[in-house]
Scaffold this motif. Sequence first.
Motif, PDB file in Angstrom:
ATOM      1  N   LEU A   7       0.850  -1.184   0.000  1.00 25.38           N
ATOM      2  CA  LEU A   7       0.000   0.000   0.000  1.00 25.38           C
ATOM      3  C   LEU A   7       0.882   1.230   0.000  1.00 25.38           C
ATOM      4  N   HIS A   8       0.594   2.200  -0.904  1.00 22.30           N
ATOM      5  CA  HIS A   8       1.279   3.502  -0.915  1.00 22.30           C
ATOM      6  C   HIS A   8       0.268   4.526  -0.429  1.00 22.30           C
ATOM      7  N   TRP A   9       0.462   5.025   0.794  1.00 23.65           N
ATOM      8  CA  TRP A   9      -0.524   5.920   1.399  1.00 23.65           C
ATOM      9  C   TRP A   9      -0.437   7.297   0.746  1.00 23.65           C
ATOM     10  N   PRO A  10      -1.477   8.057   0.706  1.00 24.57           N
ATOM     11  CA  PRO A  10      -1.489   9.381   0.103  1.00 24.57           C
ATOM     12  C   PRO A  10      -0.558  10.321   0.818  1.00 24.57           C
ATOM     13  N   GLU A  11      -0.224  11.398   0.131  1.00 29.65           N
ATOM     14  CA  GLU A  11       0.738  12.346   0.654  1.00 29.65           C
ATOM     15  C   GLU A  11       0.118  13.238   1.735  1.00 29.65           C
ATOM     16  N   CYS A  12      -1.171  13.405   1.743  1.00 31.12           N
ATOM     17  CA  CYS A  12      -1.810  14.331   2.686  1.00 31.12           C
ATOM     18  C   CYS A  12      -1.783  13.774   4.095  1.00 31.12           C
ATOM     19  N   SER A  13      -2.180  14.587   5.035  1.00 31.56           N
ATOM     20  CA  SER A  13      -2.168  14.178   6.442  1.00 31.56           C
ATOM     21  C   SER A  13      -3.339  13.239   6.711  1.00 31.56           C
ATOM     22  N   LEU A  14      -3.038  11.929   6.776  1.00 28.79           N
ATOM     23  CA  LEU A  14      -4.103  10.949   6.979  1.00 28.79           C
ATOM     24  C   LEU A  14      -4.703  11.031   8.374  1.00 28.79           C
ATOM     25  N   LEU A  15      -3.909  11.407   9.332  1.00 28.94           N
ATOM     26  CA  LEU A  15      -4.439  11.495  10.694  1.00 28.94           C
ATOM     27  C   LEU A  15      -5.534  12.543  10.779  1.00 28.94           C
ATOM     28  N   GLN A  16      -5.270  13.676  10.153  1.00 24.17           N
ATOM     29  CA  GLN A  16      -6.290  14.731  10.137  1.00 24.17           C
ATOM     30  C   GLN A  16      -7.537  14.266   9.391  1.00 24.17           C
ATOM     31  N   ALA A  17      -7.290  13.584   8.263  1.00 18.81           N
ATOM     32  CA  ALA A  17      -8.430  13.103   7.479  1.00 18.81           C
ATOM     33  C   ALA A  17      -9.226  12.061   8.253  1.00 18.81           C
ATOM     34  N   ALA A  18      -8.530  11.202   8.978  1.00 18.58           N
ATOM     35  CA  ALA A  18      -9.230  10.170   9.745  1.00 18.58           C
ATOM     36  C   ALA A  18     -10.124  10.785  10.798  1.00 18.58           C
ATOM     37  N   LEU A  20     -11.455  13.715  10.688  1.00 16.62           N
ATOM     38  CA  LEU A  20     -12.594  14.301   9.984  1.00 16.62           C
ATOM     39  C   LEU A  20     -13.623  13.241   9.614  1.00 16.62           C
ATOM     40  N   PHE A  21     -13.135  12.083   9.179  1.00 16.43           N
ATOM     41  CA  PHE A  21     -14.038  10.971   8.836  1.00 16.43           C
ATOM     42  C   PHE A  21     -14.849  10.512  10.045  1.00 16.43           C
ATOM     43  N   GLY A  22     -14.189  10.392  11.171  1.00 23.11           N
ATOM     44  CA  GLY A  22     -14.897   9.967  12.379  1.00 23.11           C
ATOM     45  C   GLY A  22     -15.991  10.938  12.750  1.00 23.11           C
ATOM     46  N   LEU A  23     -15.701  12.238  12.648  1.00 24.77           N
ATOM     47  CA  LEU A  23     -16.719  13.231  12.967  1.00 24.77           C
ATOM     48  C   LEU A  23     -17.897  13.150  12.014  1.00 24.77           C
ATOM     49  N   ALA A 204      -0.327  -4.062   4.237  1.00 30.77           N
ATOM     50  CA  ALA A 204      -0.417  -4.664   5.557  1.00 30.77           C
ATOM     51  C   ALA A 204       0.604  -4.075   6.499  1.00 30.77           C
ATOM     52  N   THR A 205       1.428  -3.173   6.005  1.00 27.11           N
ATOM     53  CA  THR A 205       2.459  -2.578   6.849  1.00 27.11           C
ATOM     54  C   THR A 205       1.805  -1.695   7.888  1.00 27.11           C
ATOM     55  N   PRO A 206       2.068  -1.934   9.184  1.00 27.32           N
ATOM     56  CA  PRO A 206       1.438  -1.129  10.213  1.00 27.32           C
ATOM     57  C   PRO A 206       1.837   0.325  10.100  1.00 27.32           C
ATOM     58  N   ALA A 207       0.872   1.176  10.300  1.00 31.09           N
ATOM     59  CA  ALA A 207       1.145   2.605  10.330  1.00 31.09           C
ATOM     60  C   ALA A 207       0.418   3.191  11.519  1.00 31.09           C
ATOM     61  N   PRO A 208       1.121   3.525  12.577  1.00 27.14           N
ATOM     62  CA  PRO A 208       0.479   3.959  13.818  1.00 27.14           C
ATOM     63  C   PRO A 208      -0.462   5.124  13.620  1.00 27.14           C
ATOM     64  N   ASP A 209      -0.148   6.045  12.708  1.00 29.39           N
ATOM     65  CA  ASP A 209      -1.010   7.201  12.537  1.00 29.39           C
ATOM     66  C   ASP A 209      -2.275   6.878  11.767  1.00 29.39           C
ATOM     67  N   LEU A 210      -2.418   5.617  11.275  1.00 28.11           N
ATOM     68  CA  LEU A 210      -3.623   5.212  10.544  1.00 28.11           C
ATOM     69  C   LEU A 210      -4.585   4.398  11.409  1.00 28.11           C
ATOM     70  N   ALA A 211      -4.260   4.189  12.677  1.00 28.59           N
ATOM     71  CA  ALA A 211      -5.127   3.391  13.541  1.00 28.59           C
ATOM     72  C   ALA A 211      -6.512   4.005  13.666  1.00 28.59           C
ATOM     73  N   GLU A 212      -6.555   5.330  13.766  1.00 23.38           N
ATOM     74  CA  GLU A 212      -7.852   5.979  13.905  1.00 23.38           C
ATOM     75  C   GLU A 212      -8.704   5.804  12.652  1.00 23.38           C
ATOM     76  N   ALA A 213      -8.040   5.833  11.469  1.00 20.10           N
ATOM     77  CA  ALA A 213      -8.779   5.595  10.235  1.00 20.10           C
ATOM     78  C   ALA A 213      -9.350   4.190  10.192  1.00 20.10           C
ATOM     79  N   ALA A 214      -8.572   3.204  10.623  1.00 14.33           N
ATOM     80  CA  ALA A 214      -9.075   1.826  10.677  1.00 14.33           C
ATOM     81  C   ALA A 214     -10.236   1.706  11.653  1.00 14.33           C
ATOM     82  N   GLN A 215     -10.122   2.429  12.770  1.00 14.57           N
ATOM     83  CA  GLN A 215     -11.208   2.398  13.747  1.00 14.57           C
ATOM     84  C   GLN A 215     -12.492   2.955  13.154  1.00 14.57           C
ATOM     85  N   ASN A 216     -12.393   4.044  12.417  1.00 13.08           N
ATOM     86  CA  ASN A 216     -13.575   4.627  11.791  1.00 13.08           C
ATOM     87  C   ASN A 216     -14.166   3.704  10.734  1.00 13.08           C
ATOM     88  N   GLU A 217     -13.310   2.979  10.027  1.00 14.04           N
ATOM     89  CA  GLU A 217     -13.827   2.042   9.040  1.00 14.04           C
ATOM     90  C   GLU A 217     -14.564   0.883   9.711  1.00 14.04           C
TER      91      GLU A 217
END
Length: 774
Positions: A7-18, A20-23, A204-217
């Motif tokens: 997986l190649h994650w996007p360049e933008c700030s995923l934590l911020q986006a995650a 926003l998604f949760g909200l 499948a590579t863990p990314a600590p800053d993406l945990a919140e995005a996974a939680q929202n999914e």
Amino acid sequence: MGAEADLHWPECSLLQAARLFGLVLGLGLLGIDQGLAADTDQNQNQNQNQNQNRGSAQQDQPQSNLIDVTRPDTAVDLSTEAQGVDLRDQASPVEVQAADPSTRVEHVSKPLRAQAELPATALTPERLYSAGRRAEPALWALLHAGRYQQLEQDIARLRLEDPNWQPPAELLLWLKHHLALEAEAKVKAKTTAGAETAPATRSATPAPDLAEAAQNELLALAAQGEVDALLTLAESSTAHWPSLRASAAGALRGLAARLHRQHDYTGAARLLKAALKLWPADRGVAMLTAWNDFNLGEDRSAAAAFKALYQAEPDEQSADGLLLSLKRLGAWDELRRLAQEPGPLQALWKRDQAETLFNQGQFVRAYRLDPNVNPALANIDSPALGLGLGWRSRSGDPGLSRLDEQIEPLMLASGWLGDLGVGLVIERVSLDAGTPAPDAQIGTWPQGQALNGAAERHMNRVAGGLSWKLNLNDYSDRVSDWLNTRLGKPQGDWQLSAAVGQTPTGGALAPAWMGALRLGQRQADVSWSATLEHRPVRESLLSYTGLVDPTTGEAWGRVSRTGLSFEGWRLLTPDWTLAGQLRAHAYRGTDVEDNTGLEAGLSLGRNFKHPDFAYLTLGPALEYRHFARNLNAFTLGQGGYYSPDLDLGLMLALDFQTREAAPWLLRGSIRGGWRQQDEADSPWYPLGLPEDAPPGVTAAARYPGSSKQGVAGSLRLEGVARLSPHWQVGMQLSGDYSPQFEEFSGMFFLRRFFKPRPAVLSRDLLSISASSDL
């Protein structure tokens, strides 16, 4: 969408986006719940009323985003998901907090609440109800299905249709990511000969800053009801981010509660089992699991879970589940033992027993066990006094088989000695057989000679004789407890009653004792009773009180039947009832030949459901009677009662009773059909030729036999009406018509209660309250 390779994650700030998604997702779920609230208000109010009827109404405390699963009243037809779940139709009293990263299941003991209002800052009406907003769940579904081009097209179309709408930022983030993966895969396929196309999935590579995005999914999948996808993502995401175990378990349990409400108990069980591996269950989750097991038919597992919950914290919800699961297991001893301790289970057990007794027609016992079981039972054990007037007429030859009876009840009283119901009936009885014909054969010698004084006084009437009956009914549990203990397991509720009395005074012979002892049992689908009885044969003046021989002045007759009677019914299916009776008696009288008789009956009734009737059945009936001897004549040694060699009837029977707890009640039985009646020949003098027999008469003299057949029918009606809280009026009517004889009777009575009664019940019928069949 579980995390997968390359997986190649996007360049933008995923934590911020995650975030926003949760909200956005949380507010979206609030909007969906708000839209559903109006549809479910009525059903929630029904469940509130049901909980209040069970005596467990609590104060409403609205909370936002709560899903209630309640146990509804089984008498209510549940037609929507919002009304709750039946346990095969019972549901679990738990709440699930949804649309929260730490979704949890909470145990509650209050009725369904209305959805809380949205905060004023949540969403504008345009945002909440726009075409784009309503389409967002479908857009997420396209993303999960991998239909990225279709998703792009739908977003573009919705932007044109709804200019004020913007797609969720998180949705655009994931769409951009997957489109990038697809593009990269195409490039790699072109530049690398023979290389396999890289899957267009996340790394499948863990990314600590993406945990919140996974939680929202996880929450998104739970909201959309994607069971398999949620199970897969919960397993993979918690393997990469152990910190998500609590959130994943909450999402699994939230969807499980929703499936439970929708009666998908198998799906709920899968989710609950997976959640338990991730995070320990609290009391609310354990309660939900127990109810789910109950609905799956896993009664032993459910009973064990409810028992543990009740012992840890006795409350009505765990008590209710424990009661129902143990009842379905038939673990009566364990249930009775647990219900001995004061607490919610004891109260529910008493209420359940009282409801069962009420449904079985044992109203006094139900009222004594729980006075609040039904408002119609108020003061059902009130003492009462009454008066009445009755009559009876049987066809036949004057002075012989004909009989007219007038009954004046001087007292119809009922009261109590502790748990013992007492009824007393005192009657003034007048009997008249009419004047016999000159050639009537009575006693030793055919009539025609001068009658002595005793014969004149007792030849054909009884004027104003007194008769009395005392009825006793045990309404305690002593008999049931003793018999159930001796039998080793509960066999239902047993009923014991007794009666004693005397035949009228003023007859040719002294009054005779009469009595009966009845033991019965009634369950949900079967009822029976056995009666040991000694009763008068009330068919003629000779059989009832006796006659005086015109020749000798000696009295004979006054026949009694002693024996056993069995009767009962069984519910074969909800639509058919089988009923039967069997009676075997010995007949004895003063200077009357001994006799034996056998009666049997069998009927099959089709049950018709009608709101105004407690029961209404129609079907064929077979009736049979046989006696060893024919003693229907009136010479010495004869008994003056109908004793056929064969009486066989094939009838169509209608049996009914109007509904209980009403201003009036009517019970009846109407039968009509064909009857064959055969009487055997019989000696003039069954006990032998008397010394004063007419000249030329020998011991071989006999009455000829007879055989008749034709249309026959019978009618039984009795009813009671409420005049005021303290007064009732009632009646009894009956009639029998056959080729051999006719008989009609009736009685009217007025009764006053010492305490006000709100309604009429079948117990108020004279045949039950005064045991008039004795």
